[in-house]
Structure formats: structure tokens, C-alpha cells
Design a protein around this motif. Structure first.
Motif, PDB file in Angstrom:
ATOM      1  N   LYS A 185     -83.835 -19.983 -13.049  1.00  0.00           N
ATOM      2  CA  LYS A 185     -82.934 -19.040 -13.411  1.00  0.00           C
ATOM      3  C   LYS A 185     -82.730 -18.731 -14.963  1.00  0.00           C
ATOM      4  O   LYS A 185     -83.173 -19.657 -15.756  1.00  0.00           O
ATOM      5  CB  LYS A 185     -81.439 -19.548 -12.994  1.00  0.00           C
ATOM      6  CG  LYS A 185     -81.214 -19.911 -11.519  1.00  0.00           C
ATOM      7  CD  LYS A 185     -81.294 -18.491 -10.686  1.00  0.00           C
ATOM      8  CE  LYS A 185     -80.929 -18.169  -9.276  1.00  0.00           C
ATOM      9  NZ  LYS A 185     -82.041 -19.156  -8.344  1.00  0.00           N
ATOM     10  N   ASN A 228     -81.403 -19.163   2.706  1.00  0.00           N
ATOM     11  CA  ASN A 228     -80.119 -19.127   2.214  1.00  0.00           C
ATOM     12  C   ASN A 228     -79.650 -17.570   2.259  1.00  0.00           C
ATOM     13  O   ASN A 228     -78.338 -17.264   2.499  1.00  0.00           O
ATOM     14  CB  ASN A 228     -80.000 -19.517   0.747  1.00  0.00           C
ATOM     15  CG  ASN A 228     -80.254 -20.880   0.557  1.00  0.00           C
ATOM     16  OD1 ASN A 228     -79.617 -21.581   1.285  1.00  0.00           O
ATOM     17  ND2 ASN A 228     -81.113 -21.234  -0.399  1.00  0.00           N
ATOM     18  N   ARG A 229     -80.640 -16.784   2.369  1.00  0.00           N
ATOM     19  CA  ARG A 229     -80.133 -15.092   2.655  1.00  0.00           C
ATOM     20  C   ARG A 229     -79.516 -15.090   3.990  1.00  0.00           C
ATOM     21  O   ARG A 229     -78.664 -14.132   4.242  1.00  0.00           O
ATOM     22  CB  ARG A 229     -81.284 -14.698   2.429  1.00  0.00           C
ATOM     23  CG  ARG A 229     -80.921 -12.625   2.536  1.00  0.00           C
ATOM     24  CD  ARG A 229     -82.248 -12.055   2.384  1.00  0.00           C
ATOM     25  NE  ARG A 229     -83.135 -12.322   1.101  1.00  0.00           N
ATOM     26  CZ  ARG A 229     -82.356 -11.668   0.009  1.00  0.00           C
ATOM     27  NH1 ARG A 229     -81.752 -10.578   0.052  1.00  0.00           N
ATOM     28  NH2 ARG A 229     -83.233 -11.907  -1.113  1.00  0.00           N
ATOM     29  N   PRO A 257     -75.979 -19.339   5.176  1.00  0.00           N
ATOM     30  CA  PRO A 257     -75.356 -19.833   4.010  1.00  0.00           C
ATOM     31  C   PRO A 257     -74.943 -21.110   4.040  1.00  0.00           C
ATOM     32  O   PRO A 257     -74.549 -21.744   3.049  1.00  0.00           O
ATOM     33  CB  PRO A 257     -73.952 -18.589   3.928  1.00  0.00           C
ATOM     34  CG  PRO A 257     -74.004 -18.302   5.048  1.00  0.00           C
ATOM     35  CD  PRO A 257     -75.336 -18.282   5.835  1.00  0.00           C
ATOM     36  N   GLN A 296     -78.663 -26.428   0.188  1.00  0.00           N
ATOM     37  CA  GLN A 296     -78.890 -25.671  -1.033  1.00  0.00           C
ATOM     38  C   GLN A 296     -79.773 -26.290  -2.074  1.00  0.00           C
ATOM     39  O   GLN A 296     -80.164 -26.059  -3.056  1.00  0.00           O
ATOM     40  CB  GLN A 296     -77.570 -25.540  -1.788  1.00  0.00           C
ATOM     41  CG  GLN A 296     -76.501 -24.700  -1.023  1.00  0.00           C
ATOM     42  CD  GLN A 296     -76.850 -23.518  -0.601  1.00  0.00           C
ATOM     43  OE1 GLN A 296     -77.194 -22.686  -1.314  1.00  0.00           O
ATOM     44  NE2 GLN A 296     -76.919 -23.432   0.668  1.00  0.00           N
ATOM     45  N   ASN A 329     -81.585 -27.532  -7.236  1.00  0.00           N
ATOM     46  CA  ASN A 329     -80.502 -26.557  -6.680  1.00  0.00           C
ATOM     47  C   ASN A 329     -81.038 -25.098  -6.548  1.00  0.00           C
ATOM     48  O   ASN A 329     -81.418 -24.645  -7.601  1.00  0.00           O
ATOM     49  CB  ASN A 329     -79.150 -26.831  -7.313  1.00  0.00           C
ATOM     50  CG  ASN A 329     -77.992 -25.877  -6.803  1.00  0.00           C
ATOM     51  OD1 ASN A 329     -78.086 -24.841  -6.599  1.00  0.00           O
ATOM     52  ND2 ASN A 329     -77.014 -26.834  -6.402  1.00  0.00           N
ATOM     53  N   ASN A 369     -79.408 -22.479  -5.767  1.00  0.00           N
ATOM     54  CA  ASN A 369     -78.294 -21.411  -6.117  1.00  0.00           C
ATOM     55  C   ASN A 369     -78.428 -21.346  -7.582  1.00  0.00           C
ATOM     56  O   ASN A 369     -78.395 -20.295  -8.180  1.00  0.00           O
ATOM     57  CB  ASN A 369     -76.987 -21.819  -5.581  1.00  0.00           C
ATOM     58  CG  ASN A 369     -76.843 -21.654  -4.067  1.00  0.00           C
ATOM     59  OD1 ASN A 369     -77.504 -20.882  -3.643  1.00  0.00           O
ATOM     60  ND2 ASN A 369     -75.835 -22.259  -3.411  1.00  0.00           N
ATOM     61  N   THR A 370     -78.465 -22.574  -8.286  1.00  0.00           N
ATOM     62  CA  THR A 370     -78.382 -22.768  -9.782  1.00  0.00           C
ATOM     63  C   THR A 370     -79.647 -22.500 -10.463  1.00  0.00           C
ATOM     64  O   THR A 370     -79.530 -22.355 -11.656  1.00  0.00           O
ATOM     65  CB  THR A 370     -77.410 -23.563 -10.441  1.00  0.00           C
ATOM     66  OG1 THR A 370     -77.995 -25.055  -9.999  1.00  0.00           O
ATOM     67  CG2 THR A 370     -76.155 -23.614  -9.565  1.00  0.00           C
TER      68      THR A 370
END
Length: 554
Positions: A112, A318-319, A322, A326, A348, A350-351
Motif C-alpha cells: 500500500k 476478498n473481493r 469478505p 485477511q 495483512n 487489507n492494510t
């Protein structure tokens, strides 16, 4: 997978529709010219629909594209410096940061980005288009400054933990010292990522490949600057303070569990385990299954499950799910003579944060009973094949403006019912393969078996505009002998591919070329593009992806 049992070659499925990523409209071009590419790092993300959810998705797409471009640059830097003495060390040092990108080669990095600005072009220019366009951008100098500050913050946090560890050592509190040292591990990985972002963002605009590689090598080995100790020194110190007894794969799992569990007071919510791969080859280690099962027994995180329990019908679990885990546990095995290094990373998704990492080293000859075999059985035969079909040697053909702004690129994805990452199937298991392109295109599929026979599964199959961004299922396969490392390459082009010479054998069409380089060139229908050049401008667009599959008797 000799007996492919190729049911209904191409079947359009309607499981889901991904974000659109076709050519950018003409009205965006004047806006992009406000951001000279030599001064700004940017990309445009596109999402179907309007409103806040569509803008968030378009922003996420732009983030992934910028991150992929940075990682792609760094991979090119490492690839073009294979002859350097420090190449293997640099490759291993940054492997945890790069593996999300390198293993899949499909531009879906977990990394990210920080410090970027974003504009909703659809709103700013008062458009009524059915799609939303998000422009993600940052000045290259500001990005460099931002990540220099981030690096400073990480270094301070690492030094604080190192100081605490040294105080604990002086007080003979060895268990506390080891815990403090281990808590620096994910911070070191975050620091490596910051280094990669800075170098990858600059590459091609202010530094050359050799200079960029030298900076990576210096960062990997240097103890100067603000850090009290390098990551390599900390790993060595942890081993000196707490040397695990390793005589089996089970002991390796225990040592990994020890390091991971001491980096967090509470376990991550959910995780899944991906197979351990051999160095940078994307091939699964022969002992991977044993290691995963042992880690499941010893790691006190009750929600961990093996990766193959997640039957994916989309490239991003994850798309469509949900509730899926994660956090992902990945591992790689590196050899230096008799010494074996196992690197394990919990990240992770997500992050993008590094949750925990572990590095365990031991001598191969000390293993009793069944040995820990790192290198796949057909590694020496398949490595030239995989390298020949490495898309790094053939950058995608894109269209842009006179300022090299990438306005149009053909995107192609491939995955199986077990995702994009390292794949493992055993005899008689069914394998489903899915493909997606972002605009109308011709696709060509080649599967290389464990005995290096290359079978053309499909040639010049046309996916029209109505199927763009939708899932196309490429039949169903049955895993059968010969067993070992195999791989699938999917190439897509906006015009038809030139003919390729094959011969028929038992109902399958095999490429006649015996040399891997020649076979790869004919498969692509392109002349090689030097790895240090910018993307080529062409009358047509072309791109390719691949997945590496390991098949086994049981």
C-alpha cells in the motif's frame, strides 16, 4: 497434467464482473498533461458506476497500478544485474516485499502506498460518463521526501526496540531480549519496502539500473546511518541467543512458530497458508506440504487453514468473500551450500502491513529421517523454460501520448480455483482455469508439462467486447502424470496472433520448437524488447501472464 480432459474449451461464466480498465477517454488527456511524467508519479483507476463506492474502487485500482509499476521497476533492476556478486543476497533480502508481486506476476501487490493525492476526474470535470475515473498522483520529489521521513520513523522505532533488547541482554533477561529483537522483524520489512518504493519510483527518470542496484545492495548490507544494527545482524544475534534444535521439518515449524508468536501478544484474526517456494523460482518446495501441516499443528492461531481449502472463482478472494482470512502466510526457502534458510511472512492484505516475519537457518545434513528437500525434482530442466517465458523480457505493448503517458494497456489475468499464488495439485484432482481481459482481444494459451512438452491449449480465441472484464472459464482439467513443476502462460493481443507451428500427438498440439527461447518468441509472435527500455508503442496491444503449478502423485 498429461490427460487434460479438456471439457468445453471456452465457457463464459457470469460469476462476477471486475472493474473496467479499458482505454482512457480523450477528455482525460488534457488533465494528465498537467502532470509531466518526469516530475510526477501517477496513474488513473477506472470503476464502473458513480458515487463514493465507485470512486473508492477506482482509487484502489490506481493504487494497485502505481504499486505494480514500482515493483516492476525494481524487479527489472534485480533481473538486469544477475551477473553482480551481490545479486543473490539482494534478491533474498527483499524477497518478502517482492513475493506478492513476483510470484503471481499479475499486478496485484499487497503493498500500500502513502502520501499520494487523489482526484475524482469525473466530478472535477463535470462528466456524466457511466464510469468513474480516479487520478492518483504525487510529485516524485515529494514522494522521496515522504518516504525518507517514513524511513526515519521506522528507524527510530527499530532502534528503540534494539536498545531495549540490549538492556535486557545486560540484565541477563535473554527471553525478553529475544522478544524485543524479534519485534523488529516486521519493521525491517516495512523499511525495505520504503527503500524499494523510493528506488522504484525514481528508476528510468533519474537513475540507471546499475546505480539503482548498488543502492539496493548498500541498503541490504550497510549498518551505517541511523540504524544501530542491520536486519542481517539482528537475525544472527537472535540465533546466537536462542539456537533452536532442528533435526526435522517439525522442528522448523516449531522455530517459525516461536518467532511469529513472540511478535504479537494476540494472534491475527484469520490467516491462510500458501506453499513454501524455492528461492525466486515460483516453484513449490518438495517439503512444503509437510511444513504447512506441521505449522498448523504448532502455531496457536486457531483460524489458520491451508490455502487449498479456499475454492476461488475470482483472482482476489476478498473481493467476493469478505469473511475470508485477511492475513496471508507466505514462505520461501533459500540455500547457500549446506545452509538452508526458511523465510516466513505474515501480511495483512487489507492494510498491506507486515504483521510478523520469521527467519530460521539450519544445516541440511543435520536433519534426521526424511530430508528437507528444497529444490523441486525437475528444477534444472524447468528453470530455463520459466525464465524464457518471463514477461520481464517482453514488456507489455501499450499506447500513450507523445509524453509516454500510458493511456491504454491490455490487461490479462489468469487464475485457478485455488487463486493466483503457488499452485499444488495431486493425481486425479480437478483444476479449473479462469481468464479475464479488460477489452476485446485474442488469447493464446500454452501449458508446459513436467517433461517440458509444450502443448497449445488454445490459439487465437476471440473474446469480444461483451465478454470484457468478465470471467471466462478455460475448461476443466484432471491432474495426471508426469508430475513436477508445470506452468501455464496466457498471452492476449488486440489483433490476431501469427501462425505457430505445432504437431499433433494423442489429440494435443505440441510446439515443434525444442529451444525454450525460440518457443517463447514464437508463442508471443514478438521480437524481444530490451529489459531496460520503456514500453513499446505499437499498432496493437499485447500482454501476458502465467501461473506456476506443481503436480504430485499424492
Amino acid at each position: 497434467m498429461r490427460k487434460l480432459f479438456f471439457y468445453c474449451l471456452i465457457v463464459l461464466t457470469t460469476i462476477y464482473t471486475l472493474t473496467a480498465n479499458s482505454a482512457l477517454p480523450d477528455w482525460i488527456v488534457p488533465e494528465l498533461k498537467k502532470y509531466p511524467i518526469e516530475k510526477y508519479l501517477f496513474h488513473v483507476g477506472q470503476s464502473r458506476g458513480t458515487g463514493e463506492p465507485a470512486f473508492k474502487e477506482a482509487t484502489a485500482v490506481a493504487h494497485r497500478k502505481v504499486a505494480a509499476r514500482i515493483l516492476d521497476n525494481v524487479e527489472r533492476i534485480i533481473l538486469s544485474n544477475k551477473s553482480e556478486l551481490q545479486h543473490d543476497m539482494v534478491q533474498e533480502h527483499y524477497s518478502a516485499v517482492m513475493e506478492d508481486f513476483c510470484d503471481s506476476r499479475q499486478r496485484q501487490p499487497a503493498m500500500k502506498l502513502r502520501g499520494f493525492s487523489v482526484r475524482n476526474l469525473s466530478v472535477d470535470i463535470t462528466r456524466t460518463d457511466p464510469d468513474t475515473y480516479a487520478l492518483l498522483y504525487i510529485e516524485r520529489d515529494k514522494l522521496k521526501q515522504h518516504y525518507a521521513e517514513h524511513t526515519s520513523e521506522l528507524s527510530k522505532e527499530i532502534n528503540h526496540l534494539l536498545q531495549s533488547a540490549k538492556f535486557a541482554e545486560e540484565a541477563f533477561e535473554i527471553e525478553v531480549a529475544v522478544r524485543k529483537y524479534l519485534q523488529t522483524y516486521p519493521l525491517y520489512e516495512a523499511l525495505k519496502e520504503a527503500e524499494i518504493i523510493q528506488i522504484g519510483a525514481e528508476y528510468r527518470y533519474s537513475i540507471n539500473s546499475t546505480e539503482a542496484f548498488e543502492r539496493l545492495a548498500k541498503a541490504a548490507t550497510s549498518t551505517s546511518g541511523t540504524l544501530q544494527m542491520s536486519h542481517r545482524e539482528v537475525i544472527k544475534r537472535v540465533t546466537e541467543l536462542d539456537t533452536p534444535t532442528i533435526v526435522s521439518a517439525d522442528d522448523v515449524a516449531k522455530a517459525i512458530e516461536f518467532q511469529l508468536s513472540r511478535q504479537h501478544d494476540t494472534a491475527p484474526r484469520k490467516c491462510w497458508i500458501e506453499p513454501v517456494t524455492y528461492e525466486d523460482s515460483e516453484m513449490i518446495c518438495p517439503f512444503s506440504q509437510r511444513f504447512s501441516e506441521a505449522l498448523l499443528r504448532h502455531l496457536n492461531w486457531p483460524t489458520i487453514e491451508l490455502m487449498h481449502n479456499f475454492k476461488q472463482t475470482a483472482p482476489d478472494i476478498n473481493r467476493i468473500n469478505p469473511t475470508a482470512p485477511q492475513n496471508r502466510i507466505t514462505g520461501s526457502c533459500w540455500k547457500n551450500g549446506d545452509e538452508i534458510t526458511i523465510r516466513t511472512t505474515v501480511r495483512n492484505l487489507n492494510t498491506g502491513d507486515f504483521v510478523a516475519t520469521a527467519v530460521v537457518r539450519f544445516s541440511g545434513p543435520q536433519i534426521r529421517g526424511e530430508p528437507i528437500t528444497c529444490q523441486p525434482s525437475n528444477y534444472d530442466q524447468m528453470r530455463p523454460e520459466i525464465d524464457a517465458f518471463d514477461s520481464q523480457n517482453y514488456p507489455p505493448l501499450v499506447r500513450g501520448t507523445e509524453n509516454s503517458i500510458p493511456l491504454e494497456e491490455l490487461e490479462v489475468e489468469v487464475w485457478t480455483d485455488r487463486g493466483r499464488g503457488p499452485q499444488r495439485y495431486v493425481r486425479d484432482e480437478k483444476v479449473k482455469i479462469f481468464v479475464r481481459v479488460n477489452q476485446s482481444a485474442y488469447v493464446r494459451l500454452l501449458y508446459t508439462l513436467a517433461d517440458r512438452k509444450r502443448t497449445l491449449l488454445q490459439d487465437n480465441y476471440y473474446i469480444d467486447a461483451s465478454q470484457a472484464n468478465s470471467v471466462v472459464e478455460i475448461g476443466e482439467f484432471i491432474c495426471a502424470a508426469p508430475f513436477g513443476t508445470e506452468f501455464l502462460v496466457v498471452a492476449a493481443r488486440t489483433e490476431g496472433f501469427p501462425p505457430i507451428e505445432t504437431h499433433e500427438e494423442n489429440g494435443y498440439f505440441y510446439l515443434t520448437d525444442s529451444d525454450p527461447e525460440s518457443a517463447a518468441q514464437r508463442f508471443r509472435g514478438l521480437k524481444p524488447i530490451p529489459p531496460n527500455t520503456d514500453e513499446s508503442q505499437s499498432d496493437f496491444l499485447q500482454n501476458e501472464v502465467r501461473i506456476v503449478v506443481t503436480t504430485a502423485e499424492k
